[in-house]
Motif scaffolding. Structure first.
Motif, PDB file in Angstrom:
ATOM      1  N   GLN A   1       0.988 -25.597  30.462  1.00  0.00           N
ATOM      2  CA  GLN A   1      -0.155 -25.375  29.592  1.00  0.00           C
ATOM      3  C   GLN A   1       0.126 -25.903  28.197  1.00  0.00           C
TER       4      GLN A   1
ATOM      5  N   SER B   1      -3.062 -24.500  22.342  1.00  0.00           N
ATOM      6  CA  SER B   1      -4.344 -24.760  21.702  1.00  0.00           C
ATOM      7  C   SER B   1      -4.819 -23.492  21.019  1.00  0.00           C
TER       8      SER B   1
ATOM      9  N   ARG C   1     -12.327 -25.363  21.454  1.00  0.00           N
ATOM     10  CA  ARG C   1     -10.892 -25.246  21.724  1.00  0.00           C
ATOM     11  C   ARG C   1     -10.230 -26.503  21.166  1.00  0.00           C
TER      12      ARG C   1
ATOM     13  N   ILE D   1      -6.737 -28.649  20.957  1.00  0.00           N
ATOM     14  CA  ILE D   1      -5.381 -28.892  21.441  1.00  0.00           C
ATOM     15  C   ILE D   1      -4.566 -29.361  20.247  1.00  0.00           C
TER      16      ILE D   1
ATOM     17  N   VAL E   1      -9.004 -33.225  28.003  1.00  0.00           N
ATOM     18  CA  VAL E   1     -10.225 -32.643  27.427  1.00  0.00           C
ATOM     19  C   VAL E   1     -11.298 -32.422  28.495  1.00  0.00           C
TER      20      VAL E   1
ATOM     21  N   GLN F   1     -11.075 -29.212  30.723  1.00  0.00           N
ATOM     22  CA  GLN F   1     -11.225 -27.875  30.148  1.00  0.00           C
ATOM     23  C   GLN F   1     -12.579 -27.278  30.506  1.00  0.00           C
ATOM     24  N   GLU F   2     -12.661 -25.969  30.437  1.00  0.00           N
ATOM     25  CA  GLU F   2     -13.891 -25.272  30.805  1.00  0.00           C
ATOM     26  C   GLU F   2     -14.786 -24.981  29.603  1.00  0.00           C
ATOM     27  N   GLU F   3     -14.444 -25.539  28.459  1.00  0.00           N
ATOM     28  CA  GLU F   3     -15.223 -25.325  27.242  1.00  0.00           C
ATOM     29  C   GLU F   3     -15.076 -26.558  26.351  1.00  0.00           C
TER      30      GLU F   3
ATOM     31  N   THR G   1     -13.734 -29.049  23.920  1.00  0.00           N
ATOM     32  CA  THR G   1     -12.346 -29.160  23.486  1.00  0.00           C
ATOM     33  C   THR G   1     -12.140 -30.448  22.702  1.00  0.00           C
TER      34      THR G   1
END
Length: 132
Positions: free
Chosen positions: A38, A41, A48, A50, A89, A92-94, A96
């Motif tokens: 992981q 971030s 989000r 990173i 990027v 990701q689930e949101e 970012t």
């Protein structure tokens, strides 16, 4: 020009946004890791971010600001900027983006999740996040 040079030019008001993004894409940045796979971030402003660094000195300053022991090394991965923008990027689930050298007030730069930086399908101003 290298990534820190492109960031400095942009911050001075004489940079070229395309050259800046292009240089991030060509540069291997250092991304601190948490656990095995992981990337570190944080969330700010509904995005989000990173954390990525241009060198070990910049990463070390970030570690100290986060309460890390200056003598203790942090684990990190060297990741090509293009891989961050094109693969990490979108996975990701949101929304970012990438935050470069965030511990250095005068040389930090944010690469938000917008068209021209990340793939259109995950850009907040055009893709799935923008459609919500």
């Amino acid at each position: 020009m290298d990534l820190p040079g492109e960031i400095a030019a942009m911050r001075a008001g004489v940079g070229d946004p395309g050259a800046l993004v292009g240089e991030l894409r060509r540069t291997a940045v250092l991304v601190p890791t948490v656990g095995e796979d992981q990337l570190m971030s944080g969330v700010f402003g509904g995005v989000r971010w990173i954390f990525a660094f241009t060198d070990e000195g910049a990463l070390g300053r970030f570690a100290v600001l986060r309460g890390g022991d200056p003598g203790r090394p942090w684990e990190y991965a060297a990741v090509l900027g293009a891989r961050l923008l094109d693969a990490v990027v979108p996975a990701q689930e949101e929304p970012t983006g990438v935050a470069v050298d965030v511990a250095d007030e005068d040389s930090s730069m944010l690469f938000p999740p917008v068209v021209g930086i990340v793939p259109d399908r995950v850009a907040v101003d055009a893709g799935e996040w923008g459609a919500a």
